[in-house]
Design an enzyme around this catalytic site. Sequence first.
Site, PDB file in Angstrom:
ATOM      1  N   GLU A   1      -0.872   0.671  -5.891  1.00 20.37           N
ATOM      2  CA  GLU A   1       0.259   0.394  -5.019  1.00 20.37           C
ATOM      3  C   GLU A   1       0.635  -1.089  -5.043  1.00 20.37           C
ATOM      4  O   GLU A   1       1.811  -1.443  -5.033  1.00 20.37           O
ATOM      5  CB  GLU A   1      -0.042   0.847  -3.586  1.00 20.37           C
ATOM      6  CG  GLU A   1      -0.020   2.354  -3.413  1.00 20.37           C
ATOM      7  CD  GLU A   1       1.382   2.936  -3.425  1.00 20.37           C
ATOM      8  OE1 GLU A   1       2.358   2.189  -3.233  1.00 20.37           O
ATOM      9  OE2 GLU A   1       1.505   4.164  -3.619  1.00 20.37           O
TER      10      GLU A   1
ATOM     11  N   GLY B   1       0.823  -1.201   0.000  1.00 21.07           N
ATOM     12  CA  GLY B   1       0.000   0.000   0.000  1.00 21.07           C
ATOM     13  C   GLY B   1       0.850   1.241   0.000  1.00 21.07           C
ATOM     14  O   GLY B   1       2.076   1.181   0.068  1.00 21.07           O
TER      15      GLY B   1
ATOM     16  N   GLU C   1       4.324  -2.035  -6.107  1.00 17.29           N
ATOM     17  CA  GLU C   1       5.207  -2.600  -5.086  1.00 17.29           C
ATOM     18  C   GLU C   1       5.591  -4.045  -5.334  1.00 17.29           C
ATOM     19  O   GLU C   1       6.730  -4.431  -5.088  1.00 17.29           O
ATOM     20  CB  GLU C   1       4.548  -2.496  -3.700  1.00 17.29           C
ATOM     21  CG  GLU C   1       4.596  -1.126  -3.122  1.00 17.29           C
ATOM     22  CD  GLU C   1       4.072  -1.078  -1.701  1.00 17.29           C
ATOM     23  OE1 GLU C   1       4.089  -2.120  -1.012  1.00 17.29           O
ATOM     24  OE2 GLU C   1       3.649   0.013  -1.279  1.00 17.29           O
TER      25      GLU C   1
ATOM     26  N   GLU D   1      10.765  -8.637   1.480  1.00 21.12           N
ATOM     27  CA  GLU D   1      10.442 -10.067   1.553  1.00 21.12           C
ATOM     28  C   GLU D   1       8.941 -10.202   1.364  1.00 21.12           C
ATOM     29  O   GLU D   1       8.174  -9.367   1.836  1.00 21.12           O
ATOM     30  CB  GLU D   1      10.849 -10.647   2.904  1.00 21.12           C
ATOM     31  CG  GLU D   1      10.594 -12.141   3.024  1.00 21.12           C
ATOM     32  CD  GLU D   1      10.930 -12.695   4.403  1.00 21.12           C
ATOM     33  OE1 GLU D   1      10.516 -13.834   4.679  1.00 21.12           O
ATOM     34  OE2 GLU D   1      11.588 -12.009   5.201  1.00 21.12           O
TER      35      GLU D   1
END
Length: 148
Positions: free
Chosen positions: A59, A43, A63, A114
Amino acid sequence: MTDDRFYPSRPVLAASVAVLREGRVLLAARGKPPSEGLFSLPGGKVEIGETLGEAALRELREEVGVEAKLIGLIAPVEFIERDEKGHIRHHVVIAAHAARWVSGEPQTGPEAKEIRWVTERDIADLPMTAGLAGILEQAFRLGRQDRA
């Protein structure tokens, strides 16, 4: 545009998304402060002219490279952090959403160092951002309702 993430003059509006896939949810360990290293939802900040849902999905794409379909708004989450002098260092209001995975295999990057797909049982043992366990509980509930 100024970066108002640190010592903002007002709360920053953000959106996040709990992506569900085959009984698991996608979590990412934050690659940057605040909460660096803790697992959270993909986010970020809502841009001008963007709905909360559009921001959450953008997002997610930016991401971790995943596409999803929203199934519901979960709840707002507030993150407020003060510095050693008591000044507000961060104040973010995050609109958390639930979504179903559509495509893409998640990839790590600067913001997500991760990535894990985890079950409801797995979340108890992970270092997570404050309030995330409750958000995930609601996301799994929405996911079960969406399948019914």
